[in-house]
Write an enzyme that holds these catalytic residues in place. Structure first.
Site, PDB file in Angstrom:
ATOM      1  N   SER A 143       0.238  13.315  -0.862  1.00  0.00           N
ATOM      2  CA  SER A 143       1.568  13.750  -0.429  1.00  0.00           C
ATOM      3  C   SER A 143       2.352  14.294  -1.604  1.00  0.00           C
ATOM      4  O   SER A 143       2.199  13.841  -2.742  1.00  0.00           O
ATOM      5  CB  SER A 143       2.314  12.560   0.177  1.00  0.00           C
ATOM      6  OG  SER A 143       3.680  12.864   0.378  1.00  0.00           O
ATOM      7  N   TYR A 157       5.249   3.849  -0.612  1.00  0.00           N
ATOM      8  CA  TYR A 157       4.398   4.927  -0.123  1.00  0.00           C
ATOM      9  C   TYR A 157       4.004   5.866  -1.259  1.00  0.00           C
ATOM     10  O   TYR A 157       2.829   6.220  -1.418  1.00  0.00           O
ATOM     11  CB  TYR A 157       5.131   5.706   0.970  1.00  0.00           C
ATOM     12  CG  TYR A 157       4.370   6.900   1.493  1.00  0.00           C
ATOM     13  CD1 TYR A 157       3.310   6.737   2.376  1.00  0.00           C
ATOM     14  CD2 TYR A 157       4.711   8.198   1.104  1.00  0.00           C
ATOM     15  CE1 TYR A 157       2.605   7.831   2.856  1.00  0.00           C
ATOM     16  CE2 TYR A 157       4.021   9.293   1.579  1.00  0.00           C
ATOM     17  CZ  TYR A 157       2.964   9.105   2.462  1.00  0.00           C
ATOM     18  OH  TYR A 157       2.273  10.193   2.924  1.00  0.00           O
TER      19      TYR A 157
END
Length: 248
Positions: A143, A157
């Site tokens: 990501s 995350y």
């Protein structure tokens, strides 16, 4: 379309929906036989398999919980048992949970993210690389938030995704002598069930990148397919942003 992946066996984790499903379809369209894993979305996985079959490709679905290392190992083993090899591994399965440091008094969410987003990737790479030969491709979906936590609540995350990127650098060094490339696609905001482009937070996300919009799963899949192709044979240890200019 040229069958650049004809004869290749690909495993796409989390391939029942979103980026994983689009990637499975793209790899199959380029000639690969595709195994795709799912955890709970059996019906959706079967739909992806049927879509590939309707287009003349070959695919099958396997159930595996990425949070359980033994199931990740068995997933790889099942593909090898059926075809004798794996040429392309796409580590796509992932979960996304938010919470600021002050809010996160229970570490269950972080532990789950760590198991699925990072530890499962490591396990799959170790297992698959043992049966890969010259020209093998390992591609992990990370990501853009691995490098830039734009808003509060993303630390856990972001850490799991950054860990993938660090591991990829080392794996590229370890597996380079075998002719196996290892790369990461750094994905920006993409319109999926996990992060739809009509959510309350979507406008702010779109505004954060140069193109001012969400990506489509097919756009990510196209990048994965290129890295999986013979044309990308000299690319390894790289973090390739496909993020609409979020990292610009």
């Amino acid at each position: 379309m040229a069958q650049t992946l004809a004869g290749k066996i690909a495993l796409v984790t989390g391939g029942s929906r979103g980026i994983g499903a689009a990637t499975a379809v793209q790899l199959a369209s380029e000639g690969a036989t595709v195994a795709l894993s799912y955890s709970n979305s059996e019906a959706q996985a079967k739909e992806v398999v049927a879509k590939i079959a309707a287009s003349g490709g070959t695919a099958f679905a396997l159930k595996a919980d990425q949070a359980i290392a033994s199931e990740v190992k068995e997933l790889v083993a099942q593909v090898v048992k059926r075809f004798g090899k794996i040429d392309i591994l796409v580590n796509n399965a992932g979960v996304f949970e938010t919470g600021t440091i002050a809010e996160t008094t229970d570490t269950t969410g972080f532990e789950r993210q760590s198991r699925i987003n990072y530890e499962a990737v490591v396990t799959a790479i170790r297992e698959a690389s043992r049966v890969m030969g010259e020209g093998g491709r390992i591609i992990s979906v990370s990501s853009a938030l691995a490098l830039r936590s734009t808003w509060p609540g993303l630390a856990d995350y972001s850490a799991t995704k950054r860990a993938i990127e660090g591991y990829t650098k080392g794996a590229a060094r370890d597996l380079g002598p075998k002719g196996i490339t290892v790369n990461v696609i750094g994905v920006g905001s993409t319109n999926t069930e996990m992060n739809p482009d009509d959510s309350a937070f979507a406008e702010a996300q779109a505004a954060a990148n140069a193109l001012g919009r969400f990506g489509r799963p097919e756009e990510i899949a196209a990048a994965v397919a290129f890295i999986a192709s013979p044309a990308a044979s000299f690319i390894t240890g790289s973090i390739i942003p496909v993020d609409g200019g979020y990292s610009a």
